[in-house]
Design an enzyme around this catalytic site. Structure first.
Site, PDB file in Angstrom:
ATOM      1  N   GLU A 444      -1.183  -2.050  10.031  1.00  0.00           N
ATOM      2  CA  GLU A 444      -1.256  -3.418   9.477  1.00  0.00           C
ATOM      3  C   GLU A 444      -0.187  -3.697   8.577  1.00  0.00           C
ATOM      4  OE1 GLU A 444      -4.688  -4.150   7.113  1.00  0.00           O
ATOM      5  OE2 GLU A 444      -4.719  -2.184   6.072  1.00  0.00           O
ATOM      6  N   ASP A 468      -3.237  -8.498   8.204  1.00  0.00           N
ATOM      7  CA  ASP A 468      -2.122  -8.065   7.460  1.00  0.00           C
ATOM      8  C   ASP A 468      -0.947  -7.853   8.214  1.00  0.00           C
ATOM      9  OD1 ASP A 468      -2.872  -8.061   4.593  1.00  0.00           O
ATOM     10  OD2 ASP A 468      -4.291  -6.442   5.160  1.00  0.00           O
ATOM     11  N   CYS A 515      -9.128  -4.656  14.389  1.00  0.00           N
ATOM     12  CA  CYS A 515     -10.150  -5.100  13.870  1.00  0.00           C
ATOM     13  C   CYS A 515      -9.831  -6.190  12.823  1.00  0.00           C
ATOM     14  CB  CYS A 515     -10.852  -4.172  13.138  1.00  0.00           C
ATOM     15  SG  CYS A 515      -9.525  -3.310  11.683  1.00  0.00           S
TER      16      CYS A 515
HETATM   17  C1  PEP Z   1      -6.627  -6.573   8.665  1.00  0.00           C
HETATM   18  O1  PEP Z   1      -5.706  -6.779   7.854  1.00  0.00           O
HETATM   19  O2  PEP Z   1      -6.601  -7.211   9.692  1.00  0.00           O
HETATM   20  C2  PEP Z   1      -7.708  -6.224   8.420  1.00  0.00           C
HETATM   21  C3  PEP Z   1      -8.973  -6.050   9.344  1.00  0.00           C
HETATM   22  O3  PEP Z   1      -8.235  -6.058   6.966  1.00  0.00           O
HETATM   23  P1  PEP Z   1      -8.517  -6.963   5.758  1.00  0.00           P
HETATM   24  O4  PEP Z   1      -8.864  -8.355   6.437  1.00  0.00           O
HETATM   25  O5  PEP Z   1      -9.634  -6.541   5.052  1.00  0.00           O
HETATM   26  O6  PEP Z   1      -7.201  -6.990   5.038  1.00  0.00           O
HETATM   27 MG    MG Z   2      -5.743  -5.594   6.218  1.00  0.00          MG
END
Ligand code: PEP
Ligand code: MG
Length: 593
Positions: A444, A468, A515
């Site tokens: 990320e 991110d 994800c």
């Molecule tokens: C992301 O950054 O895509 C992620 C799944 O993590 P979070 O949204 O919890 O930062």
């Molecule tokens: Mg993230």
């Protein structure tokens, strides 16, 4: 909801924000005013009492410092030469009776300081208000003001809960603190609309997880609306209408019906595989923010959990959760899903997810600061406690560990060394765990994507976190609605980073998933499948619709689309290609997307 707006004869107001959680709602609203004072009630364990009292004492010192600073500013920068008016506030801070009442309240009732401060203050205030004395009545305002400052010093803005509001409503706020969002009840909150936020802010993520329709980034909706106003909203398109007309109501009724029938149709896909028409299999898993969502994960037919976010658990239970407490939660999740895989991500605190006592809120750039794995590596004992708990849950053989916010191989090696120590500690204690447990990372940060070939040697899988990755590669704060127009997950730069990661992972023989929220956008499904991702992890409720698109696709067509997308000059062009293919393979979905 007692307040109502006297606005029946006013014109409708139509606003456009960022639709972040699908669903059509027509309902009355409850406006959470920024100066409203809600606090979260949390029960303490006996060994947390002393820490809680220290927090309270620190908050008194901080509040005194703040009031002194205000006094000084008033005296030096304004015409007010004498700021002794604030002495009354300082006196409240010295009031032994109030302080002792709070300390005793924490000790005897095993409750958190914020809650005890509020209840003690309200009790005090009620007594003073009942006295026929102007001076004492004025002191009520001082006491409330100081107490509010103490609560803010204790927990910043994360001090609200909605437990005391009756009825069903659409919740309107400037923004929602993580702990407040985490405390929402789906039966009561029919929708959410906020001034601030973006598609990947914690409010959006939580709303999707709880299947509450939501629109964020409406700029000043909280100024244009009153508690009790009727609204109509479409959480997919981001349309929000204050005082809808008869024809709006008819249209929204029809839209809700179309959605209902499409989602009913999709339930038939529950036991069908996420497989393209030409036989290419994708692992379609779900993201989960906590054990409460396991029913939804199973109900929507996800094949596992591709991202179990542990930070919300710390937000609601406190950062000092013991190994035993954590083990219980992870084991419950692993056993409930068994034999399907569960990827547990180590804590990702920071950014826009703060704990009450987390120092990173004081940083100028929290998203670039001591967040996530950086915090874990800074506090190895705390980190190892979490690793041991995840390892213990892995005894059911379906658990994988994932590190968030990895910027390069060095951090992976450091984390893996602590994981090895944690394993050794469990072996010494004779506690079983999965010796072959897989370890992966979130990709990320652009530096991780661009060194994916190096990192791949140390891990078993990658999961791309576009939420991110987009913010870091495009330099766009993911929670700032003023730059939301620049937040483009299909930007060619993001696609190149994703492609590099996928190819590097595959060359090294490891699988690559995604994800981030992009994975849940059915319009993006052909692109993601075409890029060669092995796994998509999405909000539980998005599983059926994404599966529907996968099953309507040919992998070869999707790969052609991805190839063409790599040559596009803009996100808009990529989106155009995606729309074209979706309209061909799943035309019925375009009506609701
Ligand atoms: C992301 O950054 O895509 C992620 C799944 O993590 P979070 O949204 O919890 O930062
Ligand atoms: Mg993230």
């Amino acid at each position: 909801m007692t307040e109502t707006s006297d606005s029946k004869n006013l014109e409708p107001i139509r606003l456009k924000g960022i639709g972040v959680s699908p669903g059509v709602v027509v309902a009355h609203v409850y406006l959470l005013k920024p100066d409203q004072w809600h606090v979260l009630k949390r029960e303490l364990k006996p060994d947390e009492i002393e820490h809680e009292i220290c927090r309270f004492e620190d908050a008194l010192i901080e509040t005194r410092r703040q009031i002194k600073t205000i006094q000084k500013n008033l005296e030096t920068r304004t015409a007010i030469g004498d700021a002794s008016i604030l002495d009354a506030h300082l006196m409240v801070l010295d009031d032994r009776t109030l302080i002792e009442e709070v300390v005793n309240g924490i000790r005897e009732n095993l409750l958190n300081a914020e809650f005890v401060v509020k209840t003690a203050t309200e009790r005090y205030a009620a007594v003073l208000e009942s006295v026929e004395d102007d001076y004492l009545r004025e002191r009520v305002t001082d006491i409330r003001d100081v107490a509010r400052r103490i609560v803010h010093s204790l927990s910043g803005k994360d001090d609200e809960t909605l437990g005391d509001i009756d009825g069903e409503y659409v919740l309107i706020a400037q923004d929602l603190a993580p702990s407040l969002t985490a405390s929402l009840r789906k039966e009561q909150v029919l929708g959410i609309a906020t001034d601030h936020g973006s598609a990947t802010s914690h409010t959006a993520v939580m709303a999707r997880a709880m299947e509450i329709p939501a629109i964020v980034g409406l700029r000043d909706v909280s100024n244009q609306i009153h508690t009790g106003d009727l609204i109509a909203m479409d959480g997919n398109r981001g349309i929000f209408i204050i005082r809808p007309t008869e024809s709006d109501l008819e249209e929204y009724g029809r839209l809700a019906e179309t959605r209902r029938s499409i989602s009913q149709g999709l339930t038939a896909l529950h036991d069908k595989p996420a497989e393209t028409r030409d036989g290419h299999r994708i692992l379609l898993s779900a993201n989960s923010e906590g054990p409460d969502e396991l029913d939804a994960v199973l109900q929507y037919g996800a094949e596992g959990i591709g991202l179990f976010r542990t930070e919300y658990m710390f937000l609601s239970h406190g950062s000092s959760m013991s190994e035993e407490e954590q083990t219980k939660i992870y084991t419950h999740v692993a056993q409930r899903l068994s034999p399907s895989p569960v990827i547990i991500r180590t804590q990702d605190i920071g950014g826009d997810k703060f704990l009450a006592d987390n120092q990173s809120r004081k940083e100028a750039n929290p998203f670039l600061g001591c967040r996530s794995i950086r915090l874990s590596l800074l506090y190895p004992e705390h980190f190892k406690r979490q690793l041991r708990a995840i390892l213990r849950a892995s005894a059911s053989k379906n658990v994988k560990i994932m590190y968030p916010m990895i910027s390069g191989a060095k951090e992976v090696l450091q984390a893996n060394a602590l994981l090895d120590e944690s394993k050794e500690e469990l072996r010494k204690r004779g506690i079983p765990f999965d010796e072959n447990l897989d370890v992966g990372i979130m990709v990320e940060i652009p530096s991780a994507a661009l060194t994916a070939d190096i990192i791949a040697k140390h891990v078993d899988f990658f999961s791309i976190g576009t939420n991110d990755l987009v913010q870091y590669s495009l330099a766009v704060d993911r929670v700032n609605e003023r730059v939301a127009y620049l937040y483009e997950p299909m930007h060619p730069a993001v696609l190149k980073l994703m492609k590099y990661t996928i190819d590097a992972g595959h060359s090294a023989g490891i699988w690559v998933g995604i994800c981030g929220e992009l994975a849940a956008d059915p319009l993006a499904t052909p692109l993601l499948v075409g890029l060669g991702l092995d796994e998509l992890s999405v909000a539980p409720a998005a599983v059926p619709i994404v599966k529907d698109v996968i099953r309507a696709l040919d992998q070869t067509r999707a790969a052609e689309l991805a190839n063409a997308a790599m040559g596009c000059k803009s996100a808009g062009e990529v989106l155009g290609l995606c729309r074209e293919l979706t309209s061909e393979v799943a035309p019925e979905l375009l009506d609701i997307l």
